[in-house]
Write an enzyme that holds these catalytic residues in place. Structure first.
Site, PDB file in Angstrom:
ATOM      1  N   ASN A   9       0.867  -1.176   0.000  1.00 15.61           N
ATOM      2  CA  ASN A   9       0.000   0.000   0.000  1.00 15.61           C
ATOM      3  C   ASN A   9       0.906   1.229   0.000  1.00 15.61           C
ATOM      4  O   ASN A   9       1.444   1.613   1.030  1.00 15.61           O
ATOM      5  CB  ASN A   9      -0.892  -0.019   1.252  1.00 15.61           C
ATOM      6  CG  ASN A   9      -1.779   1.203   1.331  1.00 15.61           C
ATOM      7  OD1 ASN A   9      -1.871   1.989   0.377  1.00 15.61           O
ATOM      8  ND2 ASN A   9      -2.435   1.393   2.467  1.00 15.61           N
ATOM      9  N   TRP A  10       1.071   1.798  -1.192  1.00 21.05           N
ATOM     10  CA  TRP A  10       1.973   2.946  -1.303  1.00 21.05           C
ATOM     11  C   TRP A  10       1.364   4.217  -0.712  1.00 21.05           C
ATOM     12  O   TRP A  10       2.060   5.198  -0.518  1.00 21.05           O
ATOM     13  CB  TRP A  10       2.324   3.214  -2.775  1.00 21.05           C
ATOM     14  CG  TRP A  10       3.233   2.193  -3.398  1.00 21.05           C
ATOM     15  CD1 TRP A  10       3.637   0.996  -2.858  1.00 21.05           C
ATOM     16  CD2 TRP A  10       3.857   2.280  -4.683  1.00 21.05           C
ATOM     17  NE1 TRP A  10       4.459   0.347  -3.723  1.00 21.05           N
ATOM     18  CE2 TRP A  10       4.621   1.099  -4.857  1.00 21.05           C
ATOM     19  CE3 TRP A  10       3.836   3.226  -5.702  1.00 21.05           C
ATOM     20  CZ2 TRP A  10       5.365   0.865  -6.019  1.00 21.05           C
ATOM     21  CZ3 TRP A  10       4.570   2.989  -6.867  1.00 21.05           C
ATOM     22  CH2 TRP A  10       5.329   1.817  -7.007  1.00 21.05           C
ATOM     23  N   LYS A  11       0.068   4.206  -0.492  1.00 15.85           N
ATOM     24  CA  LYS A  11      -0.643   5.409  -0.022  1.00 15.85           C
ATOM     25  C   LYS A  11      -0.354   6.580  -0.982  1.00 15.85           C
ATOM     26  O   LYS A  11      -0.175   6.346  -2.173  1.00 15.85           O
ATOM     27  CB  LYS A  11      -0.254   5.728   1.420  1.00 15.85           C
ATOM     28  CG  LYS A  11      -0.401   4.501   2.324  1.00 15.85           C
ATOM     29  CD  LYS A  11      -0.300   4.798   3.780  1.00 15.85           C
ATOM     30  CE  LYS A  11      -0.443   3.483   4.564  1.00 15.85           C
ATOM     31  NZ  LYS A  11      -0.503   3.673   5.999  1.00 15.85           N
ATOM     32  N   HIS A  97      -9.769   1.370   4.224  1.00 17.20           N
ATOM     33  CA  HIS A  97      -8.542   1.596   4.992  1.00 17.20           C
ATOM     34  C   HIS A  97      -8.850   2.581   6.119  1.00 17.20           C
ATOM     35  O   HIS A  97      -9.667   3.491   5.940  1.00 17.20           O
ATOM     36  CB  HIS A  97      -7.441   2.135   4.076  1.00 17.20           C
ATOM     37  CG  HIS A  97      -6.104   2.145   4.752  1.00 17.20           C
ATOM     38  ND1 HIS A  97      -5.742   3.124   5.638  1.00 17.20           N
ATOM     39  CD2 HIS A  97      -5.085   1.266   4.712  1.00 17.20           C
ATOM     40  CE1 HIS A  97      -4.533   2.844   6.107  1.00 17.20           C
ATOM     41  NE2 HIS A  97      -4.114   1.724   5.560  1.00 17.20           N
ATOM     42  N   GLU A  99      -7.369   5.053   7.140  1.00 16.52           N
ATOM     43  CA  GLU A  99      -7.175   6.462   6.775  1.00 16.52           C
ATOM     44  C   GLU A  99      -8.381   6.986   6.002  1.00 16.52           C
ATOM     45  O   GLU A  99      -8.756   8.149   6.122  1.00 16.52           O
ATOM     46  CB  GLU A  99      -5.877   6.596   5.965  1.00 16.52           C
ATOM     47  CG  GLU A  99      -4.655   6.424   6.868  1.00 16.52           C
ATOM     48  CD  GLU A  99      -3.463   5.750   6.211  1.00 16.52           C
ATOM     49  OE1 GLU A  99      -3.374   5.731   4.973  1.00 16.52           O
ATOM     50  OE2 GLU A  99      -2.609   5.220   6.967  1.00 16.52           O
ATOM     51  N   GLU A 169      -5.998  -4.471  10.291  1.00 17.28           N
ATOM     52  CA  GLU A 169      -4.958  -3.480  10.561  1.00 17.28           C
ATOM     53  C   GLU A 169      -5.291  -2.718  11.836  1.00 17.28           C
ATOM     54  O   GLU A 169      -6.101  -1.782  11.808  1.00 17.28           O
ATOM     55  CB  GLU A 169      -4.860  -2.483   9.405  1.00 17.28           C
ATOM     56  CG  GLU A 169      -4.504  -3.115   8.079  1.00 17.28           C
ATOM     57  CD  GLU A 169      -3.868  -2.108   7.134  1.00 17.28           C
ATOM     58  OE1 GLU A 169      -2.769  -2.387   6.657  1.00 17.28           O
ATOM     59  OE2 GLU A 169      -4.454  -1.040   6.895  1.00 17.28           O
ATOM     60  N   GLY A 175       1.940   2.649  10.678  1.00 15.32           N
ATOM     61  CA  GLY A 175       2.902   3.733  10.515  1.00 15.32           C
ATOM     62  C   GLY A 175       3.553   4.165  11.821  1.00 15.32           C
ATOM     63  O   GLY A 175       4.210   5.194  11.890  1.00 15.32           O
ATOM     64  N   SER A 215       2.870  -1.691  10.284  1.00 17.76           N
ATOM     65  CA  SER A 215       4.314  -1.715  10.531  1.00 17.76           C
ATOM     66  C   SER A 215       4.977  -3.064  10.258  1.00 17.76           C
ATOM     67  O   SER A 215       5.914  -3.447  10.954  1.00 17.76           O
ATOM     68  CB  SER A 215       4.615  -1.258  11.961  1.00 17.76           C
ATOM     69  OG  SER A 215       4.130   0.047  12.169  1.00 17.76           O
ATOM     70  N   GLY A 236       2.527  -0.909   4.296  1.00 16.45           N
ATOM     71  CA  GLY A 236       2.633   0.488   3.880  1.00 16.45           C
ATOM     72  C   GLY A 236       4.082   0.883   3.688  1.00 16.45           C
ATOM     73  O   GLY A 236       4.695   0.598   2.654  1.00 16.45           O
ATOM     74  N   GLY A 237       4.648   1.519   4.708  1.00 13.92           N
ATOM     75  CA  GLY A 237       6.000   2.084   4.645  1.00 13.92           C
ATOM     76  C   GLY A 237       7.039   1.176   3.999  1.00 13.92           C
ATOM     77  O   GLY A 237       7.778   1.605   3.105  1.00 13.92           O
TER      78      GLY A 237
END
Ligand code: PGA
Length: 251
Positions: A9-11, A97, A99, A169, A175, A215, A236-237
């Site tokens: 997930n590059w966001k 998600h 977010e 999640e 994150g 994470s 993600g990251g």
């Protein structure tokens, strides 16, 4: 056997130049993907076609949108429909998600509509659920997550829900560098599977991939993915660092 899915997930990250070099790295890396384990790349919308082009040669590397709208088409400036996604060959969409839920007020009911239109167009939703810190501290996370599933997914038939991928999640782990322990992840995944089994029966529940997100790093992936109910990750990251994500896929 249910599929393993490792999703990136590059966001809202990466310029075109960065997207190009990441996609080239993934396209040329030796990845242990196959019929029972796929990697899915949820890239920003402007790079969807580029990602298809670069990864499309490998059927086990799939591309996902990070969101879609609940209507087929029409006057919804700025939104992306599943009809558009399907027409450019996208078969996966990340939905719900945390977010999106937090910053764009997406409710369980609204997500149910999005799930429906995805299934209507043959797109697989990667449906995210997960609790905030205060719910975890109150130890009511299992009921909280069950309610998210009930309100967004439980109107589906057994055949329909079998097409969904679930991503758990915990919001407090996204994150933050704070991963849920292997035991916390396994406990929740087991709880999700039992909620699915109570509604749809064990056979259906056992076929639905449940990914863990929050994470995930190469160093934590092996043990995490070894938990019996953890069927992969939503990352993600670490998915923005080629070497790191390649290790996670191969974990
Ligand atoms: P993270 O993000 O791996 O950076 O914690 C996961 C996600 O939000 O999907």
């Amino acid at each position: 056997m249910r599929k393993k899915v490792i999703a990136a997930n590059w966001k809202m990250n990466g310029t075109l130049e960065q997207a190009n070099s990441l996609l080239d790295a993934f396209a040329s890396a030796p990845l242990t993907v196959n019929e029972s384990k796929i990697a899915v790349f949820a890239v920003p919308a402007p790079y969807l076609m580029l990602a298809k082009e670069k990864l499309g040669g490998n059927p086990y590397l799939q591309v996902a949108a990070q969101n879609c709208y609940s209507k087929k088409s029409g006057a919804y400036t700025g939104e992306i429909s599943v009809e558009i996604l399907k027409s450019i060959g996208i078969d996966y969409v990340v939905l719900g998600h945390s977010e999106r839920r937090e910053y764009f007020s997406e409710s369980n009911a609204f997500l149910a509509d999005k799930v429906n239109i995805c299934l209507e167009f043959g797109i697989t939703p990667i449906f995210c659920c997960g609790e905030p810190l205060e719910i975890r501290e109150a130890e009511t996370q299992n009921t909280f997550v069950a309610k998210q599933l009930e309100e967004s997914l439980f109107h589906l038939s057994a055949e329909e829900i079998s097409k969904i991928i679930i991503a758990y999640e915990p919001i407090w782990a996204i994150g933050t560098g704070k991963t849920a322990s292997n035991q916390q992840a396994q406990e929740m995944h087991e709880s999700i599977r039992s909620v699915l089994a109570a509604k749809y029966g064990a056979k259906v529940a056992n076929e639905i991939p449940i990914l863990y997100g929050g994470s995930v790093k190469a160093s934590s992936a092996v043990e995490l993915f070894a938990q019996p109910d953890v069927d992969g990750g939503l990352v993600g990251g670490a998915s923005l660092i080629a070497d790191e994500f390649i290790k996670i896929i191969n974990a």
